[in-house]
Design an enzyme around this catalytic site. Structure first.
Site, PDB file in Angstrom:
ATOM      1  N   ARG A   1       0.810  -1.220   0.000  1.00 38.35           N
ATOM      2  CA  ARG A   1       0.000   0.000   0.000  1.00 38.35           C
ATOM      3  C   ARG A   1       0.846   1.273   0.000  1.00 38.35           C
ATOM      4  O   ARG A   1       0.500   2.278   0.634  1.00 38.35           O
ATOM      5  CB  ARG A   1      -0.968   0.008   1.199  1.00 38.35           C
ATOM      6  CG  ARG A   1      -1.922  -1.166   1.226  1.00 38.35           C
ATOM      7  CD  ARG A   1      -2.864  -1.177   0.032  1.00 38.35           C
ATOM      8  NE  ARG A   1      -3.739  -2.341   0.069  1.00 38.35           N
ATOM      9  CZ  ARG A   1      -3.480  -3.503  -0.546  1.00 38.35           C
ATOM     10  NH1 ARG A   1      -2.359  -3.645  -1.250  1.00 38.35           N
ATOM     11  NH2 ARG A   1      -4.323  -4.503  -0.471  1.00 38.35           N
TER      12      ARG A   1
ATOM     13  N   SER B   1     -11.353   0.492   2.960  1.00 34.56           N
ATOM     14  CA  SER B   1     -10.558   0.097   4.127  1.00 34.56           C
ATOM     15  C   SER B   1      -9.884   1.326   4.736  1.00 34.56           C
ATOM     16  O   SER B   1      -9.179   2.055   4.042  1.00 34.56           O
ATOM     17  CB  SER B   1      -9.504  -0.932   3.724  1.00 34.56           C
ATOM     18  OG  SER B   1     -10.105  -2.132   3.297  1.00 34.56           O
TER      19      SER B   1
ATOM     20  N   GLU C   1      -4.958   4.099   5.975  1.00 35.00           N
ATOM     21  CA  GLU C   1      -4.917   3.832   4.535  1.00 35.00           C
ATOM     22  C   GLU C   1      -5.667   4.928   3.788  1.00 35.00           C
ATOM     23  O   GLU C   1      -5.265   5.343   2.713  1.00 35.00           O
ATOM     24  CB  GLU C   1      -5.523   2.467   4.222  1.00 35.00           C
ATOM     25  CG  GLU C   1      -5.434   2.080   2.759  1.00 35.00           C
ATOM     26  CD  GLU C   1      -5.801   0.631   2.509  1.00 35.00           C
ATOM     27  OE1 GLU C   1      -6.482   0.367   1.508  1.00 35.00           O
ATOM     28  OE2 GLU C   1      -5.398  -0.242   3.311  1.00 35.00           O
TER      29      GLU C   1
END
Length: 313
Positions: free
Chosen positions: A175, A224, A294
């Site tokens: 990520r 998320s 995130e």
């Protein structure tokens, strides 16, 4: 910079410029303040013209489809650039290579790859947002990641100059990308593999089924919220800390999947960010694990006040 001042610098600009433009309606969480100026270039050349014309001291922020984004209540300073799907959403196939514009939604990318008979991209069917954001954060799902089949990314720098970066030069990890923050991705080259259409479609159906069963996809959410720590799952840590269903103001931790924050009752960005930081604090107290955001948080805090990071990060 005012809209009139910018317009005076943009001779030949074919896109649109709007002053004090609300951003909440175009982000998935439906919260946050306006852009000082919102610019929507018509295509890559139009974007280059805009970047060359802007004085260096004017901040530039790029947003895509707004799925993984929390804009604070005070809005965003300077110029916010929103890329056009019409001008930067192309999809071209040459053998097993796919050249795609970064304004193309991830879901449409997966569908176009299916139609071209190219496998390796079914996981995008389950990722909200556009390809530009996926490239920036190495988005992934269902065992696949953006970096897996990427060959090259084309980007413009703050001065409007064109650059090409190889997959290795993007510096990908979980990520995350090490690509310079100032770069605006405009297209990418991927390599797929020839696969039977029914096989690819079955993978996409499985991705969709998982999303519908496990995620609150019909709510106002940003996807998320926190990254999975190494060897652990963020939702399990949040659940163990007693945060499932936790509510602050109009924001709530999803009962269905507790790594999703939901704008349930016209939440402010302050509500959502405070709820996220409260979750981080409780997880740290319960498990000793520091969760990392995130969802990207951008802009100025509003009149309600600043949300202090509970964990100093």
């Amino acid at each position: 910079m005012r809209a009139q001042e910018l317009e005076g610098l943009l001779e030949g600009f074919r896109g649109k410029v709007k002053a004090n433009e609300p951003l909440a309606p175009i982000v998935w969480l439906r919260a946050g303040g306006p852009a000082d100026l919102l610019a929507m270039p018509a295509d890559v050349d139009d974007l280059a013209l805009l970047l060359k014309a802007l004085p260096e001291e004017v901040p530039v922020t790029v947003i895509g489809l707004g799925s993984n984004l929390l804009i604070r209540d005070g809005g965003i300073e300077g110029v916010v650039v929103r890329l056009s799907g019409k001008g930067l959403g192309k999809f071209e196939v040459d053998g097993d290579l796919i050249r795609v514009g970064t304004a193309l939604p991830d879901k449409l990318f997966a569908k176009a790859a299916l139609d071209a008979g190219l496998g390796g991209f079914a996981f995008y069917h389950g990722i909200p947002g556009g390809l530009g954001g996926a490239l920036r954060m190495n988005a992934g799902a269902n065992g696949g990641e953006t970096c897996d089949r990427l060959v090259e990314v084309v980007a413009l720098d703050r001065q409007g100059n064109r650059h090409a970066l190889t997959q290795a030069e993007m510096g990908y990890s979980y990520r995350h990308s090490d690509a310079p923050k100032e770069l605006i991705f405009v297209e990418a080259l991927f390599r797929g593999e020839r696969r039977p259409e029914e096989e690819i479609r079955a993978e996409m159906d499985a991705v969709q089924k998982h999303r519908e069963e496990a995620q609150p996809i019909k709510t106002r959410t940003g996807g998320s919220t926190f990254k999975n720590p190494p060897g652990q799952r963020a939702w399990e840590l949040i659940d163990a800390a007693g945060c499932r269903g936790l509510k602050i103001g109009g924001a709530r931790v999803s009962e269905m999947h507790c790594n999703f924050l939901i704008n349930e009752d016209d939440a402010s960005a302050y509500d959502l960010e405070l709820l996220g930081e409260t979750v981080r604090a409780r997880v740290l107290a319960n498990s000793g694990v520091r969760l990392d955001w995130e969802v990207r948080r951008l802009g100025r805090f509003g009149e309600t006040g600043e949300v202090e990071p509970f964990l100093g990060a």
